[in-house]
Design an enzyme around this catalytic site. Structure first.
Site, PDB file in Angstrom:
ATOM      1  N   GLU A 475       0.805  -1.221   0.000  1.00 55.68           N
ATOM      2  CA  GLU A 475       0.000   0.000   0.000  1.00 55.68           C
ATOM      3  C   GLU A 475       0.840   1.273   0.000  1.00 55.68           C
ATOM      4  O   GLU A 475       0.513   2.248  -0.690  1.00 55.68           O
ATOM      5  CB  GLU A 475      -0.958   0.000   1.191  1.00 55.68           C
ATOM      6  CG  GLU A 475      -2.168  -0.895   1.028  1.00 55.68           C
ATOM      7  CD  GLU A 475      -1.895  -2.360   1.307  1.00 55.68           C
ATOM      8  OE1 GLU A 475      -2.774  -3.194   1.043  1.00 55.68           O
ATOM      9  OE2 GLU A 475      -0.782  -2.668   1.794  1.00 55.68           O
ATOM     10  N   HIS A 544     -11.761  -4.598   7.769  1.00 54.66           N
ATOM     11  CA  HIS A 544     -12.213  -4.461   6.385  1.00 54.66           C
ATOM     12  C   HIS A 544     -13.540  -3.708   6.292  1.00 54.66           C
ATOM     13  O   HIS A 544     -14.214  -3.778   5.261  1.00 54.66           O
ATOM     14  CB  HIS A 544     -12.399  -5.840   5.734  1.00 54.66           C
ATOM     15  CG  HIS A 544     -11.127  -6.576   5.465  1.00 54.66           C
ATOM     16  ND1 HIS A 544     -10.348  -7.101   6.465  1.00 54.66           N
ATOM     17  CD2 HIS A 544     -10.492  -6.873   4.298  1.00 54.66           C
ATOM     18  CE1 HIS A 544      -9.291  -7.700   5.937  1.00 54.66           C
ATOM     19  NE2 HIS A 544      -9.346  -7.567   4.628  1.00 54.66           N
TER      20      HIS A 544
END
Length: 748
Positions: A475, A544
């Site tokens: 990321e 999530h």
């Protein structure tokens, strides 16, 4: 296998005279290297002195002792090539500035602006906004800038190198960083990405043996530990299957030859090389550092190989210069820095009225476009109602058949296609990729897989791997590479699969992306989009399912966009891609299948303009993303069952926020209810309410003056998103809770 480790210290190197005779360099080049080393040294000595006098303030990480690396490396590149620097970046800025100086006046002005920047003056390279750790001329010297966080400059260097390869410019990127950063995650992510993408990067590790006080591979001082179990950082190149070199970082000539070879390889083969330059800093990590972690004997041994002594010795021993000539070079350098110091001292301070200038690239939209969007939005809402009515009244045997019939009706009556939000997002990217060759898409699973939620489906087949780039799970590198590519003229759309994962990329997104323009004096643009999704709705628990938009609203320099319909998703994303500011575009995982009408043809929705999704006069509901749809459901219940006519505003863009539309609505209704899926504490709703309180109308009345009841903030419970479906549903505002909140504020 591309990996091989070449320790150039163990081999004889060419002499200056050989290079001069061979036409590789000129004697003037070699003399200029020495002068630049002197200038950097005198600059650093002056900075140390001025720090002690509190004329230069803050932290300054001095480059004295390491000058041969910056000078030798930058001598090996061409004008137009790119560099990326670190918090210890005075040497890099000094050397690259000299490379772009055509006259003695240019050279003096370069050092003037450097010294003024460290003093925090308006005449500095960054107008006093960057200072020591962020010193760079990003506009004219192809410098990506310097970062104050260790390892922060590596990902953008990879993205910059990708951009040069993509544009086929033949340029290379030098990325300078210290030994300490090679133990950071960003180092591994960046080197791995550079090697897999095969970009023209030369990664230069300035190994001065200590990461602040911790020895890289050990020390004779009692109590000292070590940062690594290896001695040579260059060994790590084996993990990326790229060539590596070790070079004497005190010898400008040795550095020049090593970097020249690596640069040639990068240009011809687009292959990264990792070069480890063994060096030593004369001062501590910063001025307050007592250097207790290293011995006097060690310092003495390194000082005997001072970069000045080494290069001066070569010029003398090869009879290229006389002692008197070299003394004159030294005197010139000293005078340059003394003049720069006087310039800095005499320069004005920045005007505090300009404090907020250049945080963003100023963007505006024609009034006709704003009105066109408002008209189209009303038409889309009408078409949406017609679509839902057609579905509800359909007598088709299957849902699929009913949907097809309803779509046909909308196409016939309104001339609009019905798309899901996922299809709208994919269509927006496809249209921008076709329209502008500088647009690329990069991230995890964006290619072959089509995105975790199919929001990049079909892009790879049309645009190929050159423009739709699958990456490793990295990321920080994804975000940072997108920023670097944007700084070099591309318009990247980077996908981070879940907004929860943006936490790993926050250094890049905020410190390198959002702050870049302001920190470097308003000279840079970062036209990139970071696409992600958030919210609950799939029972996948806390890591999530978060809604972190408030985190992203907090730092200056970012736009934050959150669409609620397919029409909005497509138009806002196209506008975000065309923006010259970094935009975080957050979709909602539970709405990718949500269908709605989308106009044909090219259109954008202006960023920073709210949409009144339903007119009303009794209360104002302000929301965004999935909660905007729930607010509309609640408004319907309120009207049909309780006779309350609410106005529903979808802000669409949380930053910049269209507070004017909200304030005008509250002036009419007297009541404000904000609805958000983010956490309640310090959330978006509280910020919207605060801005309303501060808002002033043209008649000098305020937003607060028109409230007939206390504002209501509906948001997610202050708990990590739970997995269990009943708990997950209970954690965010429901339609029933919105209805009840409006009724309470109305006293019903």
């Amino acid at each position: 296998m591309n990996f091989n480790l070449d320790d150039t210290r163990k081999k004889p190197i060419q002499k200056l005279k050989e290079l001069i005779n061979g036409g590789v360099i000129t004697l003037d080049n070699a003399i200029d290297w020495l002068r630049t080393i002197y200038e950097i040294r005198f600059f650093e000595e002056k900075v140390f002195e001025l720090l002690g006098q509190n004329i230069i303030k803050g932290a300054s990480h001095l480059y004295a002792g390491e000058e041969a690396i910056a000078v030798g490396a930058i001598a090996a590149i061409q004008r137009g090539d790119v560099i990326g620097s670190t918090h210890r970046g005075h040497g890099h800025c000094g050397a690259i500035g000299n490379k772009y100086a055509d006259t003695k006046e240019d050279r003096q002005n370069h050092w003037n602006q450097m010294m003024a920047e460290l003093m925090g003056k308006e005449t500095g390279y960054c107008k006093g906004r960057g200072g020591s750790m962020h010193i760079a001329e990003v506009e004219k010297q192809n410098n990506l800038g310097s970062t104050g966080i260790v390892g922060g400059n590596q990902p953008p260097a990879v993205g910059a190198a990708f951009a040069e390869k993509y544009k086929n410019t033949g340029r290379v990127v030098l990325s300078f960083f210290g030994d300490g950063s090679t133990n950071c995650g960003s180092f591994h992510e960046s080197m791995n990405m550079a090697s897999t993408l095969k970009v023209p990067l030369v990664a230069i590790v300035e190994n001065n043996l200590y990461g602040m006080s911790v020895p890289f591979s050990g020390s004779q001082v009692d109590g000292a530990t070590r940062a690594s179990n290896i001695k040579d950082i260059a060994q790590r190149a084996a993990a990326y299957d790229v060539p590596a070199m070790i070079v004497d970082g005190q010898d400008a000539l040795a550095v020049f030859l090593a970097v020249r070879k690596a640069v040639e390889r990068a240009r011809k083969e687009s292959l990264m090389t990792i070069i480890e330059a063994k060096t030593y800093r004369w001062y501590g990590h910063s001025r307050s550092d007592p250097r207790a972690y290293r011995t006097k004997q060690e310092e003495k041994a390194w000082h005997e190989r001072d970069p000045i002594t080494v290069l001066r010795g070569k010029l003398l021993n090869e009879k290229l210069c006389a002692q008197e000539e070299l003394d004159k070079i030294k005197d010139k350098a000293f005078t340059t820095i003394e003049t720069a110091t006087k310039f800095g001292l005499d320069s004005p301070w920045p005007n505090t009225a300009d404090l907020c200038k250049d945080v963003y690239v100023q963007e505006s939209y024609p009034a006709e476009l704003i009105e066109s969007d408002r008209a189209m939005s009303r038409k889309v809402m009408e078409a949406t109602a017609a679509f839902e009515s057609a579905l509800a009244s359909s007598k088709a045997k299957t849902k699929k058949e009913a949907a097809e019939q309803a779509r046909a009706q909308i196409k016939s009556k309104f001339g609009m296609d019905v798309l899901s939000i996922a299809q709208a997002v994919s269509a927006a990217q496809a249209e921008e990729l076709r329209r502008d060759t500088s647009v690329i898409v990069i991230g995890e699973d964006v290619g072959l897989y089509g995105g975790a939620y199919q929001a990049t489906r079909g892009l790879l087949a049309e645009f190929g791997t050159e423009r739709v780039i699958d990456t490793a799970i990295s990321e920080a590198a994804i975000a940072g590479a997108a920023i670097g590519a944007a700084l070099r003229g591309l318009r990247p759309v980077a996908e981070i699969m879940y907004v929860d994962f943006v936490t790993i990329a926050m250094d890049q997104l905020v410190h390198v992306g959002a702050y870049n323009r302001y920190m470097f004096g308003g000279k840079a643009k970062v036209p990139m989009v970071l696409r992600t999704e958030g919210g609950v709705g799939r029972c996948i628990a806390a890591h999530h399912s978060e809604s972190l938009e408030a985190w992203l609203m907090h730092p200056p320099g970012l736009y934050v966009v959150m669409p609620s319909t397919p029409y909005d998703a497509k138009g806002l994303l196209k506008a975000a891609i065309r923006s010259d500011n970094p935009v975080v575009f957050i979709e909602h995982k539970a709405t990718y299948g949500q269908q709605g009408p989308v106009p044909e043809g090219d259109y954008i929705i202006p960023l920073g303009i709210a949409d009144i999704k339903k007119q009303g006069e009794d209360a104002t509901i302000v929301s965004y993303s999935r909660m905007a749809m729930r607010s509309l459901e609640a408004a319907k219940v309120l009207a049909e069952q309780h006779g309350i006519n609410t106005e529903v505003i979808d802000v669409r863009t949380l930053k910049p926020l269209d507070i004017k539309t909200i304030a005008e609505s509250v002036r009419k209704t007297g009541r404000l209810i904000t609805v958000s899926e983010g956490f309640c504490t310090c959330g978006a709703g509280r910020e919207i309410t605060c801005k309303l309180m501060e808002y002033q109308f043209e008649d000098c009345s305020g937003g607060f003056d028109y409230l007939d009841a206390a504002p209501v903030n509906l948001a997610a419970a202050d708990v990590p998103p739970p997995m269990s479906e009943p708990l997950e549903n209970a954690s965010i505002p429901s339609v029933e809770e919105i209805v009840e909140a409006v009724r309470r504020t109305m006293g019903r």
